[in-house]
Design a protein around this motif. Structure first.
Motif, short mmCIF file in Angstrom:
data_model
loop_
_atom_site.label_atom_id
_atom_site.label_comp_id
_atom_site.label_asym_id
_atom_site.label_seq_id
_atom_site.Cartn_x
_atom_site.Cartn_y
_atom_site.Cartn_z
N ASN A 39 -8.75 -37.49 22.80
CA ASN A 39 -9.94 -37.30 23.62
C ASN A 39 -10.65 -35.98 23.34
O ASN A 39 -11.56 -35.61 24.07
CB ASN A 39 -9.58 -37.41 25.11
CG ASN A 39 -9.35 -38.84 25.50
OD1 ASN A 39 -10.21 -39.69 25.33
ND2 ASN A 39 -8.17 -39.13 25.99
N ILE A 40 -10.24 -35.29 22.29
CA ILE A 40 -10.89 -34.03 21.90
C ILE A 40 -11.86 -34.31 20.76
O ILE A 40 -11.51 -34.96 19.77
CB ILE A 40 -9.83 -32.99 21.45
CG1 ILE A 40 -8.93 -32.64 22.63
CG2 ILE A 40 -10.50 -31.74 20.89
CD1 ILE A 40 -7.77 -31.76 22.26
N SER A 41 -13.08 -33.83 20.91
CA SER A 41 -14.11 -34.05 19.88
C SER A 41 -13.70 -33.38 18.58
O SER A 41 -13.10 -32.29 18.58
CB SER A 41 -15.45 -33.47 20.35
OG SER A 41 -15.85 -34.10 21.52
N PHE A 47 -18.59 -34.73 15.94
CA PHE A 47 -18.37 -34.19 17.29
C PHE A 47 -18.13 -35.27 18.34
O PHE A 47 -18.50 -35.13 19.49
CB PHE A 47 -19.51 -33.25 17.68
CG PHE A 47 -19.58 -32.05 16.78
CD1 PHE A 47 -18.70 -31.00 16.95
CD2 PHE A 47 -20.47 -32.01 15.72
CE1 PHE A 47 -18.73 -29.89 16.10
CE2 PHE A 47 -20.52 -30.91 14.88
CZ PHE A 47 -19.65 -29.85 15.06
N LYS A 48 -17.46 -36.32 17.91
CA LYS A 48 -17.00 -37.37 18.81
C LYS A 48 -15.47 -37.35 18.80
O LYS A 48 -14.86 -36.88 17.85
CB LYS A 48 -17.49 -38.74 18.36
CG LYS A 48 -18.99 -38.88 18.37
CD LYS A 48 -19.40 -40.22 17.83
CE LYS A 48 -20.91 -40.29 17.73
NZ LYS A 48 -21.35 -41.49 17.04
N GLU A 52 -13.80 -42.23 21.16
CA GLU A 52 -15.22 -42.61 21.16
C GLU A 52 -15.58 -43.36 19.89
O GLU A 52 -16.31 -44.36 19.93
CB GLU A 52 -16.10 -41.37 21.29
CG GLU A 52 -16.04 -40.72 22.65
CD GLU A 52 -16.76 -39.38 22.69
OE1 GLU A 52 -17.32 -39.07 23.75
OE2 GLU A 52 -16.76 -38.65 21.68
N VAL A 53 -15.08 -42.90 18.76
CA VAL A 53 -15.34 -43.56 17.49
C VAL A 53 -14.76 -44.97 17.49
O VAL A 53 -15.41 -45.93 17.06
CB VAL A 53 -14.79 -42.73 16.31
CG1 VAL A 53 -14.89 -43.49 15.01
CG2 VAL A 53 -15.52 -41.41 16.22
N LEU A 54 -13.55 -45.12 17.99
CA LEU A 54 -12.91 -46.42 18.07
C LEU A 54 -13.71 -47.37 18.98
O LEU A 54 -13.93 -48.52 18.64
CB LEU A 54 -11.47 -46.29 18.57
CG LEU A 54 -10.69 -47.59 18.70
CD1 LEU A 54 -10.55 -48.27 17.34
CD2 LEU A 54 -9.32 -47.29 19.30
N LYS A 55 -14.15 -46.87 20.10
CA LYS A 55 -14.94 -47.68 21.04
C LYS A 55 -16.24 -48.16 20.38
O LYS A 55 -16.60 -49.33 20.47
CB LYS A 55 -15.26 -46.86 22.29
CG LYS A 55 -16.02 -47.63 23.35
CD LYS A 55 -16.25 -46.74 24.56
CE LYS A 55 -17.08 -47.46 25.59
NZ LYS A 55 -17.35 -46.60 26.77
N GLU A 56 -16.94 -47.26 19.69
CA GLU A 56 -18.16 -47.64 18.98
C GLU A 56 -17.89 -48.67 17.90
O GLU A 56 -18.65 -49.62 17.72
CB GLU A 56 -18.82 -46.40 18.37
CG GLU A 56 -19.46 -45.49 19.37
CD GLU A 56 -20.06 -44.24 18.71
OE1 GLU A 56 -20.11 -44.16 17.46
OE2 GLU A 56 -20.49 -43.35 19.46
#
Length: 61
Positions: A39-41, A47-48, A52-56
């Motif tokens: 969960n750290i960018s 800067f994700k 977040e990358v996995l969700k996208e």
């Protein structure tokens, strides 16, 4: 030391200094670390966070 261990901070020294009463306690500590780490960018991920990358990625499938 292996490259992935350097990148993630998962070094034998880190866990060697810790005292765990059971295998389950060790596994909980690893899960907690993984949640925090994912969960750290990251600059390399624009800067994700990895989550977040996995969700996208899953949304664009």
């Amino acid at each position: 030391m292996e490259k992935w261990k350097e990148a993630t901070g998962l070094t034998a020294k880190y866990y060697a200094d810790k005292k765990f009463k059971s295998k389950e306690e060790l596994l909980r500590a690893i899960r907690k670390y993984n949640i925090r780490y994912n969960n750290i960018s990251r600059k390399v991920l624009d800067f994700k966070s990895p989550n977040e990358v996995l969700k996208e990625y899953k949304q664009n499938q």
